[in-house]
Scaffold this active site. Structure first.
Site, PDB file in Angstrom:
ATOM      1  N   PHE A 110       0.851  -1.201   0.000  1.00  0.00           N
ATOM      2  CA  PHE A 110       0.000   0.000   0.000  1.00  0.00           C
ATOM      3  C   PHE A 110       0.883   1.247   0.000  1.00  0.00           C
ATOM      4  CE2 PHE A 110      -3.679   2.496   1.920  1.00  0.00           C
ATOM      5  CZ  PHE A 110      -4.442   2.419   0.764  1.00  0.00           C
TER       6      PHE A 110
ATOM      7  N   LYS B 233       7.918  -6.622 -10.576  1.00  0.00           N
ATOM      8  CA  LYS B 233       8.667  -7.260 -11.669  1.00  0.00           C
ATOM      9  C   LYS B 233       9.430  -8.506 -11.243  1.00  0.00           C
ATOM     10  CE  LYS B 233      10.632  -3.196 -12.366  1.00  0.00           C
ATOM     11  NZ  LYS B 233       9.737  -2.162 -11.820  1.00  0.00           N
TER      12      LYS B 233
ATOM     13  N   GLY C  24       5.028   1.150 -17.009  1.00  0.00           N
ATOM     14  CA  GLY C  24       4.146   1.827 -16.052  1.00  0.00           C
ATOM     15  C   GLY C  24       2.751   1.950 -16.635  1.00  0.00           C
TER      16      GLY C  24
ATOM     17  N   GLY D 171      14.516  13.052  -7.122  1.00  0.00           N
ATOM     18  CA  GLY D 171      13.721  11.890  -6.744  1.00  0.00           C
ATOM     19  C   GLY D 171      13.598  10.847  -7.848  1.00  0.00           C
TER      20      GLY D 171
ATOM     21  N   GLU E   6      16.974   6.078  -6.681  1.00  0.00           N
ATOM     22  CA  GLU E   6      16.874   5.578  -5.310  1.00  0.00           C
ATOM     23  C   GLU E   6      18.179   5.862  -4.566  1.00  0.00           C
ATOM     24  OE1 GLU E   6      14.143   3.635  -4.347  1.00  0.00           O
ATOM     25  OE2 GLU E   6      13.231   3.746  -6.336  1.00  0.00           O
TER      26      GLU E   6
ATOM     27  N   ASP F 225      16.857  -3.330 -13.679  1.00  0.00           N
ATOM     28  CA  ASP F 225      15.445  -3.004 -13.896  1.00  0.00           C
ATOM     29  C   ASP F 225      15.081  -3.181 -15.371  1.00  0.00           C
ATOM     30  OD1 ASP F 225      12.862  -1.635 -12.965  1.00  0.00           O
ATOM     31  OD2 ASP F 225      13.506  -0.335 -14.601  1.00  0.00           O
TER      32      ASP F 225
ATOM     33  N   LYS G  21      12.382  -5.943 -17.121  1.00  0.00           N
ATOM     34  CA  LYS G  21      11.315  -5.570 -18.051  1.00  0.00           C
ATOM     35  C   LYS G  21      11.499  -6.248 -19.410  1.00  0.00           C
ATOM     36  CE  LYS G  21      10.531  -1.108 -15.821  1.00  0.00           C
ATOM     37  NZ  LYS G  21      11.073   0.274 -15.719  1.00  0.00           N
TER      38      LYS G  21
ATOM     39  N   GLY H 192       5.522   6.334 -12.234  1.00  0.00           N
ATOM     40  CA  GLY H 192       4.579   7.298 -11.643  1.00  0.00           C
ATOM     41  C   GLY H 192       3.457   6.564 -10.944  1.00  0.00           C
TER      42      GLY H 192
END
Lengths: 338, 338
Positions: free
Chosen positions: A8, A125, A154, A206, A209, A220, A224, A316
């Site tokens: 969450f 992922k 996304g 931002g 990380e 990453d 994908k 996002g």
């Protein structure tokens, strides 16, 4: 439709906000009346057989940082696995963070949900990148729908485009920029920064990380690429099958020299139908795939219709939440047509 | 599946070649065994109740320039309307040239096909640009499928993307480069040519017609904008509703001055949900929509998932033929699910 929400964070909360703001549309257009009967985060779980009050759920999360505080009467000992397995629900939505070492805890949540006959939506992922073929088989065996359109691109429907828009044609290969963080860094290097300066800039905004390894070393993008190549081209690959080079070693002088030739260096993930590769590569700035900032882009090369490029935001909270809603509507449509 | 093919130019012949080369795939993957029972071109019509021999049809067309020579036994007096109305067939494929004055002869072919209960596929923009709302109503009334994915974007599935990939989201507006000829001319002007030089270059390469009015004055883009805005955003517009400016008046100095600011002038077709506009406009060269050569590009702005751009070839015989095959498969799938 009864939903169990696991995880969450930003995406999960955006999804609940979408449900709140679109409840009338969802019912009128798709006949969906979603109820979240259980919601779990790092702090604990809260359940309500009649459906949680979504406004209150968001408020509790905001004020107390965990959904655990929603309901003081929950049985502390009830574990999340028990709920996934035994609670009456049609869909488990798995949104825990990506773990590319062993896929946990998402992997176990997904497998347990499938085995108990629940449909699964995930934007995580890890499990798919590590075990795509066996998860698809498990979904098929248990006759449940397994949806993961938010794992690649996304909110940009890259996987849907490849599967739904090209009937009668054949995708021969594809390549793309699948990671926004590295694209931001490389775009800044194109403007003249060196790698460390560009990374610092990305962190400040931002886009990177604290530990940027997953992005910068290409993991990453690899995850994908594995998901897209399995889904789109029916490969049976996992992360180990991908030749991977990150962008740490990209030098400012390389970027500068390529720029003089009309190229930009981009982290390109490519699948030619057999080999899977992720690595930095010069791309002509005239190529539609050569997008800047945090954008993602992918070009499919098709047998008849030629090359087609899709460009959009690859991340996002709200954007990724929209992919979950899309998957939910899909599952609903499948339920009707059966 | 019994097909009537009207119009046998580059696209029609490419489509028949696709049927020939993919007959096994079409049967195995989609259960389609297409038979062309009638084929018409400018010279006449040929029919065969058992299905025309496709190799022979292509050969006759190549050698004698009309399908009329395929079969000497045809009844000369049988008109095309009679065949569309009375011949046993599931799908009429209408491929006559676009006429934006009154849509004929395509308009009558389509209407007759619909009224006699036949599904229709077309890549002819005229009838749709002039009478989209009434044609959709007629299709609905007669309970037939009406498909036209090749009218916008050629082989690039722009309409499909908007309809199929964004469930649960809402397209708020879109804009794009929908005409390859003008984009080629403007790309050449960006490189330093003036309008006449660029037009001559486009003609030499076969990108511009002898009478380039339809492209250069924006009518082709207008037709596509009307089709896309009706289909994607449920407008009820026709060509008269579009504010149109072509590229004849674009000056080399304008292009040069915009270039210095980081922009290129492009012929942009835009729909904000109400107003429809086609006209030349400066676009940042960093915008994903700013593609060169004969490419088409369209950006959809969505409520949740943000902006998404699709780029591809907007024309070409094989590419457009692939859109017909896509539509045919769609019709087949609809027939099964009814």
């Amino acid at each position: 439709m009864r939903l169990i929400l696991i995880g969450f964070g930003v995406v999960g909360q955006s999804f609940v906000k979408l449900l709140l703001s679109h409840s009338t549309d969802l019912y009128n257009e798709y006949g969906i009346k979603p109820k979240i009967v259980a919601c779990a985060d790092h702090g604990g779980i809260t359940t309500c057989n009649q459906g949680l009050d979504l406004e209150r759920l968001l408020n509790v999360k905001k004020k107390k940082n965990s959904v655990k505080e929603y309901n003081s009467s929950i049985i502390e000992s009830t574990g999340i696995m028990d709920i996934v397995e035994n609670m009456d629900a049609e869909v488990v939505i798995e949104l825990t963070p990506t773990n590319i070492i062993n896929g946990e805890p998402g992997r176990s949540h997904i497998i347990t949900a499938m085995k108990s006959g629940k449909n699964v939506i995930t934007v995580n992922k890890g499990p798919l990148a590590l075990e795509f073929p066996s998860l698809m088989e498990l979904a098929k065996y248990n006759r449940i729908a397994f949806k993961f359109s938010g794992t690649v691109g996304g909110g940009t429907p890259i996987l849907e485009f490849a599967k739904r828009c090209l009937n009668g044609d054949r995708i021969l290969s594809f390549e793309g920029i699948l990671n926004g963080t590295t694209n931001y860094i490389l775009s800044k290097m194109y403007e003249g920064l060196n790698f460390s300066e560009a990374l610092m800039d990305a962190s400040k905004r931002g886009f990177a990380e604290k530990d940027p390894t997953l992005d910068i070393d290409g993991y990453d993008a690899v995850a994908k690429l594995v998901i897209a190549s399995n889904f789109v081209m029916n490969l049976k690959s996992t992360m180990d099958d991908v030749k991977r080079i990150g962008i740490r070693e990209v030098q400012a002088t390389d970027v500068y020299n390529e720029r003089k030739k009309g190229n930009a260096i981009k982290l390109i993930a490519a699948c030619d139908g057999k080999k899977l590769v992720v690595g930095p590569k010069p791309v002509s700035t005239k190529d539609p795939i050569c997008v800047n900032g945090t954008l993602n882009a992918i070009t499919f090369t098709c047998q008849h219709s030629g090359q087609q490029t899709i460009i959009g935001k690859g991340a996002g909270g709200l954007e990724t939440a929209s992919s979950i809603l899309r998957d939910l509507i899909d599952i609903r449509c499948q339920m009707i047509s059966v």
